[in-house]
Design a protein around this motif. Structure first.
Motif, PDB file in Angstrom:
ATOM      1  N   ILE A  79     -27.194 -39.562-117.158  1.00  0.00           N
ATOM      2  CA  ILE A  79     -26.631 -40.968-116.695  1.00  0.00           C
ATOM      3  C   ILE A  79     -25.119 -40.735-116.706  1.00  0.00           C
ATOM      4  O   ILE A  79     -24.450 -41.325-115.944  1.00  0.00           O
ATOM      5  CB  ILE A  79     -26.983 -42.218-117.825  1.00  0.00           C
ATOM      6  CG1 ILE A  79     -28.618 -42.405-117.658  1.00  0.00           C
ATOM      7  CG2 ILE A  79     -26.223 -43.447-117.371  1.00  0.00           C
ATOM      8  CD1 ILE A  79     -29.036 -43.428-118.497  1.00  0.00           C
ATOM      9  N   LEU A  80     -24.676 -40.220-117.682  1.00  0.00           N
ATOM     10  CA  LEU A  80     -22.976 -40.025-117.792  1.00  0.00           C
ATOM     11  C   LEU A  80     -22.609 -39.124-116.788  1.00  0.00           C
ATOM     12  O   LEU A  80     -21.829 -39.707-115.771  1.00  0.00           O
ATOM     13  CB  LEU A  80     -22.616 -39.506-119.180  1.00  0.00           C
ATOM     14  CG  LEU A  80     -21.130 -39.415-119.138  1.00  0.00           C
ATOM     15  CD1 LEU A  80     -20.472 -40.852-119.627  1.00  0.00           C
ATOM     16  CD2 LEU A  80     -20.914 -38.478-120.382  1.00  0.00           C
ATOM     17  N   LEU A  81     -23.434 -38.032-116.497  1.00  0.00           N
ATOM     18  CA  LEU A  81     -22.969 -37.191-115.333  1.00  0.00           C
ATOM     19  C   LEU A  81     -23.216 -37.839-113.971  1.00  0.00           C
ATOM     20  O   LEU A  81     -22.085 -37.680-113.065  1.00  0.00           O
ATOM     21  CB  LEU A  81     -23.795 -35.869-115.495  1.00  0.00           C
ATOM     22  CG  LEU A  81     -23.488 -34.878-114.498  1.00  0.00           C
ATOM     23  CD1 LEU A  81     -21.898 -34.304-114.660  1.00  0.00           C
ATOM     24  CD2 LEU A  81     -24.362 -33.380-114.720  1.00  0.00           C
TER      25      LEU A  81
ATOM     26  N   ILE B  52     -35.258 -45.041-111.238  1.00  0.00           N
ATOM     27  CA  ILE B  52     -34.473 -44.441-112.436  1.00  0.00           C
ATOM     28  C   ILE B  52     -35.406 -45.119-113.655  1.00  0.00           C
ATOM     29  O   ILE B  52     -35.436 -44.362-114.413  1.00  0.00           O
ATOM     30  CB  ILE B  52     -32.974 -44.794-112.435  1.00  0.00           C
ATOM     31  CG1 ILE B  52     -32.330 -44.051-113.578  1.00  0.00           C
ATOM     32  CG2 ILE B  52     -32.587 -45.977-112.718  1.00  0.00           C
ATOM     33  CD1 ILE B  52     -31.040 -44.021-113.952  1.00  0.00           C
ATOM     34  N   VAL B  53     -35.780 -46.192-113.567  1.00  0.00           N
ATOM     35  CA  VAL B  53     -36.497 -46.980-114.699  1.00  0.00           C
ATOM     36  C   VAL B  53     -37.689 -46.081-114.973  1.00  0.00           C
ATOM     37  O   VAL B  53     -38.129 -45.882-116.112  1.00  0.00           O
ATOM     38  CB  VAL B  53     -36.842 -48.324-114.375  1.00  0.00           C
ATOM     39  CG1 VAL B  53     -37.659 -48.720-115.338  1.00  0.00           C
ATOM     40  CG2 VAL B  53     -35.417 -49.108-114.541  1.00  0.00           C
ATOM     41  N   GLY B  54     -38.418 -45.535-113.798  1.00  0.00           N
ATOM     42  CA  GLY B  54     -39.542 -44.629-114.053  1.00  0.00           C
ATOM     43  C   GLY B  54     -38.926 -43.443-114.510  1.00  0.00           C
ATOM     44  O   GLY B  54     -39.824 -42.875-115.460  1.00  0.00           O
ATOM     45  N   ALA B  55     -38.094 -42.754-114.136  1.00  0.00           N
ATOM     46  CA  ALA B  55     -37.585 -41.606-114.620  1.00  0.00           C
ATOM     47  C   ALA B  55     -37.434 -41.692-116.055  1.00  0.00           C
ATOM     48  O   ALA B  55     -37.720 -40.618-116.767  1.00  0.00           O
ATOM     49  CB  ALA B  55     -36.350 -41.083-113.614  1.00  0.00           C
ATOM     50  N   LEU B  70     -38.615 -31.122-119.491  1.00  0.00           N
ATOM     51  CA  LEU B  70     -37.315 -31.685-119.806  1.00  0.00           C
ATOM     52  C   LEU B  70     -36.209 -31.569-118.734  1.00  0.00           C
ATOM     53  O   LEU B  70     -35.514 -32.538-118.421  1.00  0.00           O
ATOM     54  CB  LEU B  70     -36.792 -31.069-121.340  1.00  0.00           C
ATOM     55  CG  LEU B  70     -37.405 -31.474-122.513  1.00  0.00           C
ATOM     56  CD1 LEU B  70     -36.671 -30.446-123.631  1.00  0.00           C
ATOM     57  CD2 LEU B  70     -37.357 -32.899-122.628  1.00  0.00           C
ATOM     58  N   ALA B  71     -36.400 -30.469-118.025  1.00  0.00           N
ATOM     59  CA  ALA B  71     -35.235 -30.088-117.121  1.00  0.00           C
ATOM     60  C   ALA B  71     -35.679 -30.959-115.741  1.00  0.00           C
ATOM     61  O   ALA B  71     -34.779 -31.579-115.059  1.00  0.00           O
ATOM     62  CB  ALA B  71     -35.489 -28.501-116.752  1.00  0.00           C
ATOM     63  N   LEU B  72     -37.002 -31.180-115.414  1.00  0.00           N
ATOM     64  CA  LEU B  72     -36.984 -31.970-114.300  1.00  0.00           C
ATOM     65  C   LEU B  72     -36.754 -33.431-114.473  1.00  0.00           C
ATOM     66  O   LEU B  72     -36.260 -34.205-113.804  1.00  0.00           O
ATOM     67  CB  LEU B  72     -38.889 -31.939-114.172  1.00  0.00           C
ATOM     68  CG  LEU B  72     -39.286 -30.590-113.477  1.00  0.00           C
ATOM     69  CD1 LEU B  72     -40.883 -30.770-113.180  1.00  0.00           C
ATOM     70  CD2 LEU B  72     -38.496 -30.242-112.064  1.00  0.00           C
ATOM     71  N   GLY B  73     -37.137 -34.029-115.791  1.00  0.00           N
ATOM     72  CA  GLY B  73     -36.848 -35.214-116.340  1.00  0.00           C
ATOM     73  C   GLY B  73     -35.276 -35.479-116.407  1.00  0.00           C
ATOM     74  O   GLY B  73     -34.721 -36.685-115.849  1.00  0.00           O
ATOM     75  N   PHE B  74     -34.578 -34.550-116.760  1.00  0.00           N
ATOM     76  CA  PHE B  74     -32.939 -34.562-116.478  1.00  0.00           C
ATOM     77  C   PHE B  74     -32.506 -34.830-115.221  1.00  0.00           C
ATOM     78  O   PHE B  74     -31.859 -35.679-115.145  1.00  0.00           O
ATOM     79  CB  PHE B  74     -32.534 -33.370-117.480  1.00  0.00           C
ATOM     80  CG  PHE B  74     -31.094 -33.221-117.149  1.00  0.00           C
ATOM     81  CD1 PHE B  74     -30.405 -33.933-118.198  1.00  0.00           C
ATOM     82  CD2 PHE B  74     -30.448 -32.652-116.300  1.00  0.00           C
ATOM     83  CE1 PHE B  74     -28.772 -33.944-118.148  1.00  0.00           C
ATOM     84  CE2 PHE B  74     -28.817 -32.398-116.323  1.00  0.00           C
ATOM     85  CZ  PHE B  74     -28.170 -33.219-117.204  1.00  0.00           C
ATOM     86  N   LEU B  75     -33.107 -33.837-114.345  1.00  0.00           N
ATOM     87  CA  LEU B  75     -32.682 -33.872-112.814  1.00  0.00           C
ATOM     88  C   LEU B  75     -33.045 -35.325-112.297  1.00  0.00           C
ATOM     89  O   LEU B  75     -32.328 -35.806-111.510  1.00  0.00           O
ATOM     90  CB  LEU B  75     -33.483 -32.834-112.319  1.00  0.00           C
ATOM     91  CG  LEU B  75     -32.873 -32.430-110.786  1.00  0.00           C
ATOM     92  CD1 LEU B  75     -31.608 -32.048-111.096  1.00  0.00           C
ATOM     93  CD2 LEU B  75     -33.813 -31.268-110.196  1.00  0.00           C
ATOM     94  N   ALA B  76     -34.442 -35.935-112.800  1.00  0.00           N
ATOM     95  CA  ALA B  76     -34.692 -37.237-112.227  1.00  0.00           C
ATOM     96  C   ALA B  76     -33.758 -38.217-112.536  1.00  0.00           C
ATOM     97  O   ALA B  76     -33.258 -39.081-111.685  1.00  0.00           O
ATOM     98  CB  ALA B  76     -36.151 -37.390-112.530  1.00  0.00           C
ATOM     99  N   VAL B  77     -33.392 -38.126-113.771  1.00  0.00           N
ATOM    100  CA  VAL B  77     -32.347 -39.371-114.292  1.00  0.00           C
ATOM    101  C   VAL B  77     -31.044 -39.080-113.542  1.00  0.00           C
ATOM    102  O   VAL B  77     -30.695 -40.230-113.239  1.00  0.00           O
ATOM    103  CB  VAL B  77     -32.483 -39.216-115.806  1.00  0.00           C
ATOM    104  CG1 VAL B  77     -31.234 -40.335-116.392  1.00  0.00           C
ATOM    105  CG2 VAL B  77     -33.720 -39.520-116.653  1.00  0.00           C
ATOM    106  N   LEU B  78     -30.704 -37.965-113.247  1.00  0.00           N
ATOM    107  CA  LEU B  78     -29.221 -37.742-112.624  1.00  0.00           C
ATOM    108  C   LEU B  78     -29.328 -38.159-111.455  1.00  0.00           C
ATOM    109  O   LEU B  78     -28.703 -38.642-111.230  1.00  0.00           O
ATOM    110  CB  LEU B  78     -29.241 -36.159-112.948  1.00  0.00           C
ATOM    111  CG  LEU B  78     -27.825 -35.427-112.069  1.00  0.00           C
ATOM    112  CD1 LEU B  78     -26.807 -36.343-112.805  1.00  0.00           C
ATOM    113  CD2 LEU B  78     -27.768 -34.210-112.038  1.00  0.00           C
TER     114      LEU B  78
END
Lengths: 470, 101
Positions: A79-81, B52-55, B70-78
């Protein structure tokens, strides 16, 4: 308690989306509406993180479940990034580049929906219903993602010409049917992840094939359509989690985006099918308006200066060429100096001037042109007969009389600015190339028309200097 | 036929919800002046960032030893954050210009 609070935050968020979008329909309240939506979104995001409860398969809450710190770290890191990059990009982008940025952000949303699908698939292999929503959301999100990236490349000029494979309509339809059937097969048989990745890849290809043949002038319509696709993908996520704010937000954007797409098509007087399945330059349309001929007349800057300086009323018709040349500030200077000399100056804004409806208003507002000087097409058209000089800067198709009198022209029937009714027409263009629609413009051959060739910014700067010296 | 009817009655509330949301979306956009189409499209673009709420939700349920997830989730939130933040900020910039007359 927690889940009730979460539901409440989603309820409030949903209301802010609806009210915010409604407020954005009025210039006075629009900015507040946008901020209201942003506030609701923030509330929903914070609620999702801090009011989270782990649930078992049948929906019961797992007591005393602790989410590992690494997960929180990754969420907050992302979120920060995302906030820093998104904020800076949006703040720094030039207003002329804004349509492609919107397209890029839309693609990000689509990709986000697609990734959710990729991650949820293996957890739901035994629920056909859940699998159907996952696959639908993933495929639509993916198409929106790859389509938006192509739209982005087209708008920023990296990909200039529409690429049309032979029989591209047939190919696209086959690929689309393939995606749908493949998706249905995956839902029915729940195969291994390999097939899901394969489906993901095919959907990416379809998004590219879908967007690639469409010309740059139609990109706003495509972006608007892909925008509603992403909305739909978000709504499928809402179905999957029974999450009301994803449903409201997604469906709201899905339906509003679809309507907006149709409204844009109407402004260009072209059916949506025509945009998607290609008309300009393709097949029969290319045959239209080939018979334009005659001589064109040049005019130099000093003659233009004299003509404008001694006019009573000047109407400026700005087009995308003006924006490309970054001439919106110079045009405001021209307007100011003419007004000082007692000339009445107005801007005629065609509904599709620029790259998106309303884009030209944003650009001119940026260079401090007063809002009430921008006159919409229906209101300015009757005024052209009492206008001494019309200055067309970087616009072409929106002043092409073929829209009125050449039934074979691809733009026939599109409402245009009736600049022909003015006493003098001065057209600033870089060269004699055809406009975005790729067709000749008989306006340039009109005896009342004079061509002022050159880069808009350079020519207008000289023009302002000339008028000052008069 | 009967299974379709059953499906409809089972998801009755959801169907009402969807139908009404569709009409709200159409109602909200109807009659908007052309000048506001671009900001409106951009604002709507920001709102579908709600995905993003879903992500985030997926991410909160991820097994912390599953590095791919974890990697896919990080990417999705980003990506979702980019959509939300970029969308709202760029819309605000457009609308800011309408304000000063």
């Amino acid at each position: 308690m927690k889940s009730a609070l979460l539901e409440l935050s989603y309820l409030i968020g949903s209301v802010t989306f609806i009210v915010g979008l409604k407020m954005m329909g009025n210039p006075k309240s629009a900015r507040k509406g946008n901020l209201l939506g942003a506030a609701g979104m923030t509330l929903a995001i914070l609620g999702t993180i801090f009011l989270f409860e782990k649930k078992t398969e049948d929906g019961a809450v797992v007591a005393d479940h602790v989410v590992p710190g690494i997960i929180y770290a990754l969420i907050f890191g992302a979120i920060l990034l995302g906030t820093i990059v998104g904020w800076l990009t949006a703040k720094k982008v030039q207003m002329t580049k804004m349509p492609e940025l919107v397209s890029m952000f839309n693609g990000m949303g689509g990709a986000c929906a697609a990734l959710i699908g990729l991650m949820e698939y293996e957890h739901n292999l035994h629920h056909t219903g859940a699998l159907a929503t996952i696959i639908a959301g993933m495929v639509i999100g993916t198409v929106s993602f790859s389509g938006s990236i192509i739209a982005y490349l087209k708008l920023n000029g990296t990909m200039k010409q529409p690429i049309r494979l032979p029989q591209y309509n047939v190919i696209n339809t086959i690929v689309m049917a393939g995606v749908v059937l493949f998706g249905a097969w995956v839902v029915m048989t729940a195969p291994s992840m390999t097939f899901l990745y394969l489906l993901f890849a095919v959907a990416i290809v379809y998004g590219i094939l879908f967007t690639v043949p469409i010309g740059g002038a139609d990109m706003p319509v495509v972006i608007s359509l892909l925008n509603s696709f992403t909305g739909l993908a978000a709504a499928f996520g809402g179905f999957l989690y029974d999450n009301k704010i994803m449903l409201t937000g997604g469906i709201l954007v899905g339906s509003a985006g679809t309507l907006l797409t149709l409204v844009m098509c109407k402004a260009m007087n072209r059916p949506l099918s025509n945009v998607i399945f290609g008309a300009f330059g393709g097949g029969d349309a290319a045959a239209g308006s080939s018979s334009v001929s005659g001589s064109i007349k040049d005019i130099n800057v000093s003659d233009t200066a004299v003509l404008m300086n001694y006019s009573k009323k000047v109407v400026i018709v700005p087009g995308y060429g003006l924006a490309v040349a970054q001439a919106q500030h110079v045009i405001h200077e021209l307007e100011t100096i003419l007004e000082e000399r007692g000339v009445e100056v107005k801007y005629a804004i065609h509904p599709v001037a620029g790259r998106m409806p309303g884009h030209m208003n944003v650009l001119l507002a940026e260079s401090n042109v007063s809002y009430d000087k921008l006159v919409e097409m229906e209101d300015i058209n009757p005024e052209f007969s009492s206008t001494d000089v019309v200055l067309v800067v970087g616009a072409n198709d929106v002043v092409n009389p073929a829209a009125h009198n050449d039934p074979s022209s691809p733009i026939y029937g599109m409402p245009i600015l009736d600049v022909e009714n003015a006493s003098h027409i001065i057209v600033n263009k870089r060269s004699m190339n055809a406009g975005y629609a790729g067709i000749e413009n008989e306006l340039f051959f009109n005896p009342k028309t004079s061509m002022l060739f050159g880069d808009a910014k350079a020519v207008l700067t000289k023009l302002v200097a000339e008028i000052k010296s008069l | 036929m009967e299974s379709i009817l059953n499906l409809i009655s089972e998801h009755r509330e959801m169907i009402y919800f969807v139908l009404l949301s569709v009409f709200v979306g159409i109602e909200v956009i109807g009659g908007v002046p052309t000048v506001l189409h671009t900001p409106l499209m951009s604002g709507a673009n920001a709102i579908h960032g709600v995905v993003i709420v879903g992500a985030i939700y997926v991410m909160l349920n991820v097994d912390p030893t599953d590095y791919l997830a974890l990697a896919l989730g990080f990417l999705a939130v980003l990506l979702g954050t980019l959509n939300v933040v970029g969308g709202f900020v760029v819309t605000d910039r457009m609308l800011e210009m309408f304000k000063k007359k």
